[in-house]
Design an enzyme around this catalytic site. Structure first.
Site, PDB file in Angstrom:
ATOM      1  N   ASN A  10       0.846  -1.178  -0.119  1.00  0.00           N
ATOM      2  CA  ASN A  10      -0.097  -0.004  -0.072  1.00  0.00           C
ATOM      3  C   ASN A  10       0.762   1.298  -0.245  1.00  0.00           C
ATOM      4  OD1 ASN A  10      -1.913   2.113   0.498  1.00  0.00           O
ATOM      5  ND2 ASN A  10      -2.260   1.391   2.684  1.00  0.00           N
ATOM      6  N   TRP A  11       0.800   1.745  -1.380  1.00  0.00           N
ATOM      7  CA  TRP A  11       1.969   3.031  -1.349  1.00  0.00           C
ATOM      8  C   TRP A  11       1.380   4.276  -0.677  1.00  0.00           C
ATOM      9  CZ3 TRP A  11       4.005   2.599  -7.090  1.00  0.00           C
ATOM     10  CH2 TRP A  11       4.746   1.492  -7.338  1.00  0.00           C
ATOM     11  N   LYS A  12       0.250   4.140  -0.256  1.00  0.00           N
ATOM     12  CA  LYS A  12      -0.665   5.418   0.187  1.00  0.00           C
ATOM     13  C   LYS A  12      -0.553   6.600  -0.345  1.00  0.00           C
ATOM     14  CE  LYS A  12       0.132   3.192   4.999  1.00  0.00           C
ATOM     15  NZ  LYS A  12      -0.052   3.473   6.237  1.00  0.00           N
ATOM     16  N   HIS A  96      -9.575   0.959   4.840  1.00  0.00           N
ATOM     17  CA  HIS A  96      -8.150   1.012   5.479  1.00  0.00           C
ATOM     18  C   HIS A  96      -8.597   2.021   6.826  1.00  0.00           C
ATOM     19  CE1 HIS A  96      -4.045   2.340   6.330  1.00  0.00           C
ATOM     20  NE2 HIS A  96      -3.728   1.288   5.727  1.00  0.00           N
ATOM     21  N   GLU A  98      -6.877   4.490   7.825  1.00  0.00           N
ATOM     22  CA  GLU A  98      -6.779   5.817   7.760  1.00  0.00           C
ATOM     23  C   GLU A  98      -7.982   6.537   6.987  1.00  0.00           C
ATOM     24  OE1 GLU A  98      -3.002   5.340   5.768  1.00  0.00           O
ATOM     25  OE2 GLU A  98      -2.394   4.762   7.616  1.00  0.00           O
ATOM     26  N   GLU A 168      -5.509  -5.334  10.234  1.00  0.00           N
ATOM     27  CA  GLU A 168      -4.418  -4.228  10.637  1.00  0.00           C
ATOM     28  C   GLU A 168      -4.762  -3.512  11.977  1.00  0.00           C
ATOM     29  OE1 GLU A 168      -2.341  -3.122   6.897  1.00  0.00           O
ATOM     30  OE2 GLU A 168      -4.098  -1.741   7.208  1.00  0.00           O
ATOM     31  N   GLY A 174       2.365   1.846  10.666  1.00  0.00           N
ATOM     32  CA  GLY A 174       3.155   3.000  10.534  1.00  0.00           C
ATOM     33  C   GLY A 174       4.104   3.330  11.993  1.00  0.00           C
ATOM     34  N   SER A 214       3.256  -2.360  10.365  1.00  0.00           N
ATOM     35  CA  SER A 214       4.608  -2.446  10.510  1.00  0.00           C
ATOM     36  C   SER A 214       5.502  -3.615  10.001  1.00  0.00           C
ATOM     37  CB  SER A 214       5.058  -2.207  11.915  1.00  0.00           C
ATOM     38  OG  SER A 214       4.571  -0.745  12.253  1.00  0.00           O
ATOM     39  N   GLY A 235       2.784  -1.203   4.263  1.00  0.00           N
ATOM     40  CA  GLY A 235       2.792   0.296   3.875  1.00  0.00           C
ATOM     41  C   GLY A 235       4.205   0.586   3.907  1.00  0.00           C
ATOM     42  N   GLY A 236       4.856   1.257   4.695  1.00  0.00           N
ATOM     43  CA  GLY A 236       6.254   1.932   4.595  1.00  0.00           C
ATOM     44  C   GLY A 236       7.312   0.871   3.946  1.00  0.00           C
TER      45      GLY A 236
HETATM   46  C1  PEP Z   1      -0.597  -0.066   6.016  1.00  0.00           C
HETATM   47  O1  PEP Z   1      -0.722   1.045   5.681  1.00  0.00           O
HETATM   48  O2  PEP Z   1      -1.872  -0.865   5.634  1.00  0.00           O
HETATM   49  C2  PEP Z   1       0.362  -0.619   6.871  1.00  0.00           C
HETATM   50  C3  PEP Z   1       0.406  -1.580   7.296  1.00  0.00           C
HETATM   51  O3  PEP Z   1       1.401   0.483   6.880  1.00  0.00           O
HETATM   52  P1  PEP Z   1       2.832   0.069   7.633  1.00  0.00           P
HETATM   53  O4  PEP Z   1       3.422  -1.170   7.030  1.00  0.00           O
HETATM   54  O5  PEP Z   1       3.740   1.067   7.418  1.00  0.00           O
HETATM   55  O6  PEP Z   1       2.452   0.024   9.177  1.00  0.00           O
END
Ligand code: PEP
Length: 251
Positions: A10-12, A96, A98, A168, A174, A214, A235-236
């Protein structure tokens, strides 16, 4: 029943067009030798078409991060599921945290989006997960059950089999604070039971449940080794080829 591991990035709201294309080119090369897992990246909507063109014919699928539930019409700023399909999307991330927590998206809205995505032939990746205060209050399973029931209301068994669920925990997204493999497994097993209760054991055995929060190339192997963890939503660590690839290798 063996479920095929599914790792999605997920590049957000990150990267430029040129950085997106560079990352896609890197993944294209790197993913050529990987056949043990399904892989996808979900770039920002404006870059989906260009990234999909780079990844066409490779093992890396492309997804979007959101969709609107109406088919077409006067919905300024929104994008339909058919439009996403038209530009090369195979997946769409829905609900998600967010979007739920910053943009106020409800499970009822997520449900409409799941239906729209399925009708257009997209695979929905539906996110569920508790806030830290909900975990501390011991209500994780109740929260996840409400999100699950709301998001999949009215979805038939055959459609459910095509859905992916991403557990999640919001406190792990994050933050660098990954859930322990045991914490993840506990909730994943509970989600599988929810699918069994609402559908059947057969459907429950088919649905893939990703962990997200994470995940990186250092902690992925332990989490992915758990029996009810069928992949990761990343994500990251999906913003660079090496760590994302490291996660794939752990699978
Ligand atoms: C996400 O955005 O779905 C996520 C899990 O982010 P991260 O891996 O950065 O925690």
């Amino acid at each position: 029943m063996t479920r095929r591991i599914f790792i999605a990035g997920n590049w957000k709201m990150n990267l430029t067009l040129s950085a997106s294309l560079e990352l896609a080119e890197g993944l294209k090369k790197a993913a050529a030798g990987i056949s043990n897992a399904d892989i996808a990246v979900c770039p920002p909507a404006v870059y989906v078409q260009a990234v999909a063109a780079v990844l066409k014919g490779t093992a890396v699928g492309v997804g979007a991060q959101n969709v609107y539930f109406e088919k077409e019409g006067a919905f300024t700023g929104e994008i339909s599921a058919n439009m996403l399909k038209d530009i090369g999307c195979r997946y769409v991330i829905l609900g998600h945290s967010e979007r739920r927590n910053i943009l106020g998206e409800s499970s009822e809205q997520v449900n409409l989006k799941v239906k729209a995505a399925l009708a257009a032939g997209l695979v929905p990746i539906v996110c569920v997960g508790e806030l830290l205060k909900e975990r501390e209050a011991g209500t994780t399973e109740d929260v996840v059950r409400r999100q699950f029931d709301g998001s999949f209301s009215g979805i038939a068994a055959k459609e459910m089999e095509n859905c992916v669920i991403a557990y999640e925990p919001v406190w792990a997204i994050g933050t660098g604070k990954v859930a322990t493999p045991e914490q993840a497994e506990e909730v994943h097993a509970a989600i599988r039971k929810m699918i069994e209760k609402n559908y059947s054991k057969e459907v429950a055995e088919k649905v893939r449940i990703q962990y997200g929060g994470s995940v990186n190339d250092k902690n992925a192997a332990e989490i992915l080794a758990k029996p009810n963890v069928d992949g990761a939503l990343v994500g990251g660590a999906s913003l660079k080829v090496e760590p994302f690839l490291g996660i794939l290798k752990s699978a």
